[in-house]
Design a protein around this motif. Structure first.
Motif, mmCIF file in Angstrom:
data_model
loop_
_atom_site.group_PDB
_atom_site.id
_atom_site.type_symbol
_atom_site.label_atom_id
_atom_site.label_comp_id
_atom_site.label_asym_id
_atom_site.label_seq_id
_atom_site.Cartn_x
_atom_site.Cartn_y
_atom_site.Cartn_z
ATOM 1 N N ILE A 190 49.332 43.595 47.810
ATOM 2 C CA ILE A 190 48.819 42.575 46.890
ATOM 3 C C ILE A 190 47.293 42.574 46.877
ATOM 4 N N LEU A 191 46.690 42.757 48.047
ATOM 5 C CA LEU A 191 45.225 42.792 48.138
ATOM 6 C C LEU A 191 44.664 43.992 47.374
ATOM 7 N N SER A 192 45.333 45.129 47.446
ATOM 8 C CA SER A 192 44.867 46.324 46.735
ATOM 9 C C SER A 192 44.948 46.143 45.227
ATOM 10 N N VAL A 193 45.960 45.405 44.761
ATOM 11 C CA VAL A 193 46.068 45.118 43.323
ATOM 12 C C VAL A 193 44.876 44.283 42.872
ATOM 13 N N ALA A 194 44.521 43.268 43.677
ATOM 14 C CA ALA A 194 43.387 42.401 43.340
ATOM 15 C C ALA A 194 42.067 43.169 43.351
ATOM 16 N N ILE A 200 42.232 43.491 35.237
ATOM 17 C CA ILE A 200 42.873 42.217 35.537
ATOM 18 C C ILE A 200 41.972 41.044 35.143
ATOM 19 N N LYS A 201 42.581 39.973 34.644
ATOM 20 C CA LYS A 201 41.830 38.804 34.201
ATOM 21 C C LYS A 201 41.469 37.910 35.389
ATOM 22 N N LEU A 202 40.474 37.051 35.170
ATOM 23 C CA LEU A 202 39.942 36.213 36.247
ATOM 24 C C LEU A 202 41.006 35.288 36.825
ATOM 25 N N ASN A 203 41.812 34.664 35.957
ATOM 26 C CA ASN A 203 42.829 33.740 36.465
ATOM 27 C C ASN A 203 43.866 34.457 37.330
ATOM 28 N N LYS A 204 44.157 35.723 37.011
ATOM 29 C CA LYS A 204 45.093 36.493 37.827
ATOM 30 C C LYS A 204 44.469 36.899 39.158
ATOM 31 N N ILE A 205 43.167 37.204 39.134
ATOM 32 C CA ILE A 205 42.457 37.539 40.375
ATOM 33 C C ILE A 205 42.466 36.338 41.322
ATOM 34 N N ILE A 206 42.189 35.154 40.757
ATOM 35 C CA ILE A 206 42.202 33.929 41.565
ATOM 36 C C ILE A 206 43.580 33.703 42.174
ATOM 37 N N PHE A 207 44.635 33.906 41.353
ATOM 38 C CA PHE A 207 46.008 33.754 41.852
ATOM 39 C C PHE A 207 46.303 34.735 42.982
#
Length: 219
Positions: A190-194, A200-207
């Motif tokens: 999950i960390l590598s995806v972020a 990726i959009k900001l709201n997804k990064i925050i999630f």
């Protein structure tokens, strides 16, 4: 007849793909369903390999040199090498039968599962990988909620497992070490995806960072 074979191959590939998603989904939820879908996935995956290779051999599309190069560029060789190295461990064992049982039923089965998974992702790799990640994110979110509920009330609402000692979460796994093993495996994914997904959009990064933080707290 050829059309029927083609549709059957597509059907097997589709079932293999979704059994993989269900294997990822049920890993933290149910050992019974996990083993069921894992077995279905391996059987269907093996069927898919046999069907595709037989068709390639009949149509003379199969090329051993190309196949060797594909294996060399993938993780097939390291996986096979790892299994061969593990095979040598029986020399240091006093219980040969138990050692071979562990080699083939544990390591051999897991390596076979890995190779089937790699093969099933060969077509539409990006789309299938994205679906696996989405499945993982969903089930990780469920487990986080379950874990914190267990921490607050002493029992997890899904499997009704109690905590180990005063502060060790077990979540749906029932054993804190098994829960930790699952967390250690999925947190880097999950960390590598972020970190690596540039679109990726900001709201997804925050999630994603919030989810990883909560998983770290569970760990």
């Amino acid at each position: 007849m050829l059309l029927k074979k083609y549709n059957f191959r597509n059907f097997i590939d589709l079932l293999t793909e979704y059994s993989l998603y269900l294997t990822v989904f049920f890993l933290p939820l149910s050992n019974g369903l996990l083993e069921t879908f894992k077995s279905i996935f391996m059987i269907l995956g093996l069927m898919s390999i046999i069907l595709n290779f037989s068709e390639d051999l009949k149509s003379r599309k199969f090329n051993f040199k190309d196949f060797f190069l594909k294996c060399k560029r993938s993780f097939i060789f390291p996986a096979v090498l790892l299994f061969l190295l593990i095979m040598f461990s029986f020399k240091n064992s006093d219980f040969i039968s138990n050692t071979f049982k562990g080699i083939f039923l544990k390591w051999g089965r897991n390596i076979f599962l890995y190779l089937i998974a790699m093969y099933s992702l060969r077509n539409k790799k990006e789309e299938k990988a994205k679906n696996i990640i989405l499945t993982l994110l969903f089930i990780a979110s469920v487990i986080v909620v379950d874990s914190f509920v267990q921490f607050l009330i002493g029992i997890d609402p899904i499997r009704r497992n109690t905590m180990f000692s005063a502060s060790r979460m077990t979540s749906t796994f029932g054993i804190n070490n098994n829960f930790a093993g699952w967390l250690i495996a999925i947190i880097p994914i999950i960390l590598s995806v972020a970190l690596l997904d540039k679109d990726i959009k900001l709201n997804k990064i925050i999630f994603l960072y919030l989810l990883v933080s909560l998983l770290f707290i569970c760990l």
